[in-house]
Structure formats: C-alpha cells, structure tokens
Design a protein around this motif. Structure first.
Motif, PDB file in Angstrom:
ATOM      1  N   UNK A  63       0.819  -1.202   0.000  1.00  0.00           N
ATOM      2  CA  UNK A  63       0.000   0.000   0.000  1.00  0.00           C
ATOM      3  C   UNK A  63       0.853   1.253   0.000  1.00  0.00           C
ATOM      4  N   UNK A  64       0.219   2.370   0.277  1.00  0.00           N
ATOM      5  CA  UNK A  64       0.946   3.639   0.346  1.00  0.00           C
ATOM      6  C   UNK A  64       1.801   3.673   1.600  1.00  0.00           C
ATOM      7  N   UNK A  65       2.959   4.309   1.503  1.00  0.00           N
ATOM      8  CA  UNK A  65       3.829   4.480   2.670  1.00  0.00           C
ATOM      9  C   UNK A  65       3.212   5.519   3.595  1.00  0.00           C
ATOM     10  N   UNK A  66       3.398   5.360   4.901  1.00  0.00           N
ATOM     11  CA  UNK A  66       2.882   6.375   5.818  1.00  0.00           C
ATOM     12  C   UNK A  66       3.625   7.696   5.610  1.00  0.00           C
ATOM     13  N   UNK A  67       2.985   8.806   5.873  1.00  0.00           N
ATOM     14  CA  UNK A  67       3.684  10.089   5.711  1.00  0.00           C
ATOM     15  C   UNK A  67       4.871  10.186   6.640  1.00  0.00           C
ATOM     16  N   UNK A  68       5.908  10.878   6.172  1.00  0.00           N
ATOM     17  CA  UNK A  68       7.116  11.055   6.991  1.00  0.00           C
ATOM     18  C   UNK A  68       6.794  11.876   8.223  1.00  0.00           C
ATOM     19  N   UNK A  69       7.390  11.519   9.337  1.00  0.00           N
ATOM     20  CA  UNK A  69       7.195  12.279  10.568  1.00  0.00           C
ATOM     21  C   UNK A  69       7.888  13.625  10.426  1.00  0.00           C
ATOM     22  N   UNK A  70       7.228  14.675  10.811  1.00  0.00           N
ATOM     23  CA  UNK A  70       7.837  16.009  10.721  1.00  0.00           C
ATOM     24  C   UNK A  70       8.579  16.293  12.005  1.00  0.00           C
TER      25      UNK A  70
END
Length: 72
Positions: A63-70
């Motif tokens: 699936x889609x990768x989780x968004x990068x942590x800011x």
C-alpha cells in the motif's frame, strides 16, 4: 491489477527477517517511489549460495507508505 515494466526507485528497507529453508528465505518490506508516490512492497527471496541460486518468490504491493514524521 499487475503493472508490467513499471519503474520503481528503491528508498529504504523498512523491515527484514530470515528463515532457514534449504538455504535462506528472506522476507523484506521496503519503500520505493512509484512515480511521485511512495509505496510499501513486500518481497520474498530464496537464496542457496552453494548453488549460486537467488530467486524472488514473491513481490507485492502492500500500500501507500505512511507520511514522513515532521520534526518540530
């Protein structure tokens, strides 16, 4: 749906484990860029070094990768 001749750009290994199975079976979770979207894939690779044998048994989209942590 199976896409052929897609170009993926490897980004990083997310997880990996190995199992002894008449050689080694590697289970690899990785992130790759598919166009402008980061996706997660799982690969299963069988390795028998004494026979100079490596084979990708399975490669599938998770699936889609989780968004990068800011960082704040």
């Amino acid at each position: 749906m199976i896409l052929q001749n897609s170009v993926l750009e490897f980004k990083k290994v997310v997880n990996a484990k190995e199992q002894v199975a008449s050689g080694m079976m590697y289970y690899i979770t990785l992130e790759a860029m598919d166009g402008d979207k980061k996706k997660v894939y799982e690969a299963k690779v069988w390795d028998k070094p004494w026979l100079n044998f490596k084979e990708v048994q399975e490669f599938k989209l998770v699936g889609d990768a989780p968004p990068a942590a800011s960082s704040t």
